[in-house]
Design an enzyme around this catalytic site. Structure first.
Site, PDB file in Angstrom:
ATOM      1  N   ASP A 169      -1.615  44.700  13.202  1.00  0.00           N
ATOM      2  CA  ASP A 169      -0.034  45.054  13.387  1.00  0.00           C
ATOM      3  C   ASP A 169       0.809  43.783  13.240  1.00  0.00           C
ATOM      4  O   ASP A 169       0.530  42.634  13.657  1.00  0.00           O
ATOM      5  CB  ASP A 169       0.147  45.602  14.799  1.00  0.00           C
ATOM      6  CG  ASP A 169      -0.507  47.233  14.737  1.00  0.00           C
ATOM      7  OD1 ASP A 169      -0.873  47.858  13.644  1.00  0.00           O
ATOM      8  OD2 ASP A 169      -0.601  47.532  15.661  1.00  0.00           O
TER       9      ASP A 169
ATOM     10  N   TYR B 224     -11.271  41.595  20.311  1.00  0.00           N
ATOM     11  CA  TYR B 224     -10.061  41.417  20.419  1.00  0.00           C
ATOM     12  C   TYR B 224      -9.769  40.769  21.962  1.00  0.00           C
ATOM     13  O   TYR B 224     -10.700  40.934  22.500  1.00  0.00           O
ATOM     14  CB  TYR B 224      -9.482  42.879  20.453  1.00  0.00           C
ATOM     15  CG  TYR B 224      -9.304  43.582  19.315  1.00  0.00           C
ATOM     16  CD1 TYR B 224      -8.126  43.409  18.334  1.00  0.00           C
ATOM     17  CD2 TYR B 224     -10.366  44.410  18.830  1.00  0.00           C
ATOM     18  CE1 TYR B 224      -8.263  44.012  17.093  1.00  0.00           C
ATOM     19  CE2 TYR B 224     -10.363  44.879  17.511  1.00  0.00           C
ATOM     20  CZ  TYR B 224      -9.138  44.900  16.616  1.00  0.00           C
ATOM     21  OH  TYR B 224      -9.176  45.441  15.649  1.00  0.00           O
TER      22      TYR B 224
ATOM     23  N   TYR C 240      -7.909  51.918  17.297  1.00  0.00           N
ATOM     24  CA  TYR C 240      -6.658  51.462  17.753  1.00  0.00           C
ATOM     25  C   TYR C 240      -6.732  50.840  19.155  1.00  0.00           C
ATOM     26  O   TYR C 240      -6.890  51.700  19.991  1.00  0.00           O
ATOM     27  CB  TYR C 240      -5.639  52.449  17.475  1.00  0.00           C
ATOM     28  CG  TYR C 240      -5.663  52.947  16.075  1.00  0.00           C
ATOM     29  CD1 TYR C 240      -4.594  52.358  15.217  1.00  0.00           C
ATOM     30  CD2 TYR C 240      -6.134  54.418  15.560  1.00  0.00           C
ATOM     31  CE1 TYR C 240      -4.398  52.960  13.924  1.00  0.00           C
ATOM     32  CE2 TYR C 240      -5.910  54.721  14.440  1.00  0.00           C
ATOM     33  CZ  TYR C 240      -5.210  54.141  13.578  1.00  0.00           C
ATOM     34  OH  TYR C 240      -4.706  54.315  12.038  1.00  0.00           O
TER      35      TYR C 240
END
Ligand SMILES: [Zn+2]
Length: 497
Positions: free
Chosen positions: A305, A374, A447
């Site tokens: 993003d 992440y 996500y």
């Protein structure tokens, strides 16, 4: 039928020596030393009555009348045409391309196909269907002969190699009899295939319908002669267009900004952000290979993003450059590009290199199977407790069900997708006890923002549901992508002046 009889008959029909060999089904190298091939095939050829062009063009006596033009190839394999071709290519932008490999794509007049059929009929009449049946062509087809004969000659004269993926030289060849003979063909087609509504004349139609098995010689002959008629003019080189190869330049990028989109971000015709990862990289890399930026496609192994950074070893990407003038990249040049991209302060690239196109599969396939690493900075309403920390030390993988997030519903269909979370680890910030740093290893395509807060139960379980408290995400970084591609080339070792 002896080879000699065949050659004598072909010669009487005005067929050139190369084409005579095509009708003797010569292969590969046999076209190089034709004299020897004829000998091997037990054929005597009288040099004086043959066109002298192929072997010894310079020894042509000056008084000799104009060369006769072959009735089956219209001079395509003549030395004259070869010289014309080489000259034409040399005069084009050919020199601007550094591609080591070339490939010829020749568009030939339809009449060559008609002439092949006409000769087929002629041979059947002369030698009978036992020698030349309806189903297998009597000659090595012109297209194949172009590969066997013209390709090696052009390659050696231009000092390049044959490569189907190399610089494509599109050659359009015309002949003055074409339109007249195609008109005849249109008439013939109406009579020979009356039920066919489509009377559009095309190469495909010729290949399919125009064989002795589908059409009778007697009908054919009412419109076009058997054997093919002599011509007075040679083939004309109409145009030569060059199309450079597709060059793929791969590397890994790190995204250092939380205000940078992946590709140009345009909403209702207005740019939302001035730059993008794609543009920053392409601007420095593409001009080396092409002068037209629109011929560049940017691909990467997933994307992040706008507000997510990508750190660690970075994300593999590739620029696919069409019609490339240059196809190589030295390490020095690659390093210069890396340094120039780094100057943006927003994106950093490394391992920049030219890769074979087949390797793009690494980026395009198996995306779902890849693991992504992440790190998320999260905030709670209250100080983090030991209990919360314990719940967020998960070393066994588990599956979540994730509905398409509301924020992407305008571009992605609504689905519930299962996604694997391989591990979760959390620690508390020293400065602020309400802040949590969470490391997540997940299946690609998860996500992460929704995994953290749960999005009103649209993702279950979520970090929020696991700890039983609301939690929000402040910042997210991609810290690893388990794709070991492209290879480490360490351009950074190279010193750049
Ligand atoms: Zn010929």
């Amino acid at each position: 039928m002896k080879n000699q009889e065949l050659v004598d008959y072909l010669a009487s029909c005005g067929v050139c020596r190369v084409c005579q060999l095509r009708y003797l089904k010569a292969r590969g190298n046999e076209y190089r030393d034709m004299q020897q091939t004829f000998q091997r095939l037990d054929v005597k050829v009288d040099d004086s009555d043959l066109k002298p062009s192929e072997d010894e063009p310079n020894e042509q006596p000056p008084k000799k009348p104009r060369l006769t033009i072959c009735s089956t190839c219209l001079g395509l394999f003549s030395e004259e045409f070869q010289s014309q071709l080489i000259e034409g290519i040399s005069k084009s932008d050919f020199g601007k391309y550094d591609s080591a490999g070339i490939v010829l794509a020749i568009t030939l007049p339809l009449t060559l196909q008609l002439r092949q059929l006409s000769m087929w009929f002629a041979l059947q009449r002369k030698f009978g269907k036992s020698s030349f049946n309806d189903n297998s062509a009597p000659d090595v087809p012109i297209k194949e002969a172009v590969k066997l004969i013209l390709h090696p000659i052009v390659c050696s004269k231009l000092g390049r190699e044959y490569d189907a993926n190399g610089l494509m030289i599109n050659i359009d060849v015309r002949h003055s009899v074409e339109s007249e003979e195609v008109d005849q063909l249109t008439e013939l087609n109406r009579v020979a295939f009356p039920v066919k509504k489509r009377t559009e004349i095309s190469r495909g139609l010729l290949e399919k319908q125009y064989q002795p098995a589908r059409i009778k010689a007697d009908i054919f002959e009412k419109y076009l002669p058997i054997p093919p008629a002599a011509v007075e003019e040679p083939l004309q080189l109409q145009s030569i267009d060059l199309m450079g190869p597709i060059v793929c330049v791969a590397g890994r990028y790190r995204k250092l900004s939380r205000e940078l989109s992946h590709t140009p971000w345009v909403l209702q015709g207005k740019r939302i952000m001035e730059e993008s990862i794609e543009e920053i990289i392409a601007k420095q890399v593409a001009p080396h290979f092409t002068d037209t930026v629109c011929k560049v496609t940017f691909m990467s192994s997933g994307r992040e993003d706008v507000d997510v950074r990508c750190l660690g070893k970075g994300r593999p990407f590739v620029l696919e450059i069409m019609d490339a003038k240059r196809s190589s990249l030295s390490r020095q040049q690659a390093r210069q590009m890396e340094v120039a991209v780094d100057m943006s302060g927003k994106v950093s690239i490394h391992n920049l290199q030219v890769v074979p196109r087949e390797q793009l599969t690494h980026i395009k396939t198996g995306e779902e199977q890849k693991r992504k690493y992440y790190r998320a900075l999260c905030v709670l309403d209250e100080p983090v407790t030991v209990d919360i920390l314990k719940k967020l030390q998960i070393s066994e993988s588990f599956i979540i069900q994730q509905k398409t997030p509301i924020r992407v519903l305008h571009r992605r269909p609504l689905h519930t997708r299962p996604r694997s979370i391989y591990s979760v680890k959390a620690c508390v910030s020293r400065e602020n006890r309400r802040l949590l740093i969470i490391d997540v290893v997940s299946q690609a395509g998860t996500y992460i923002k929704e995994l953290v807060h749960g999005e009103f139960g649209r993702t279950t379980p979520s970090i929020s549901s696991i700890i039983g408290k609301p939690i929000d995400i402040l910042a997210l970084d991609v810290v690893g992508i388990d794709l070991d591609w492209p290879a480490d080339v360490n351009n950074a070792e190279i010193e750049v002046e």
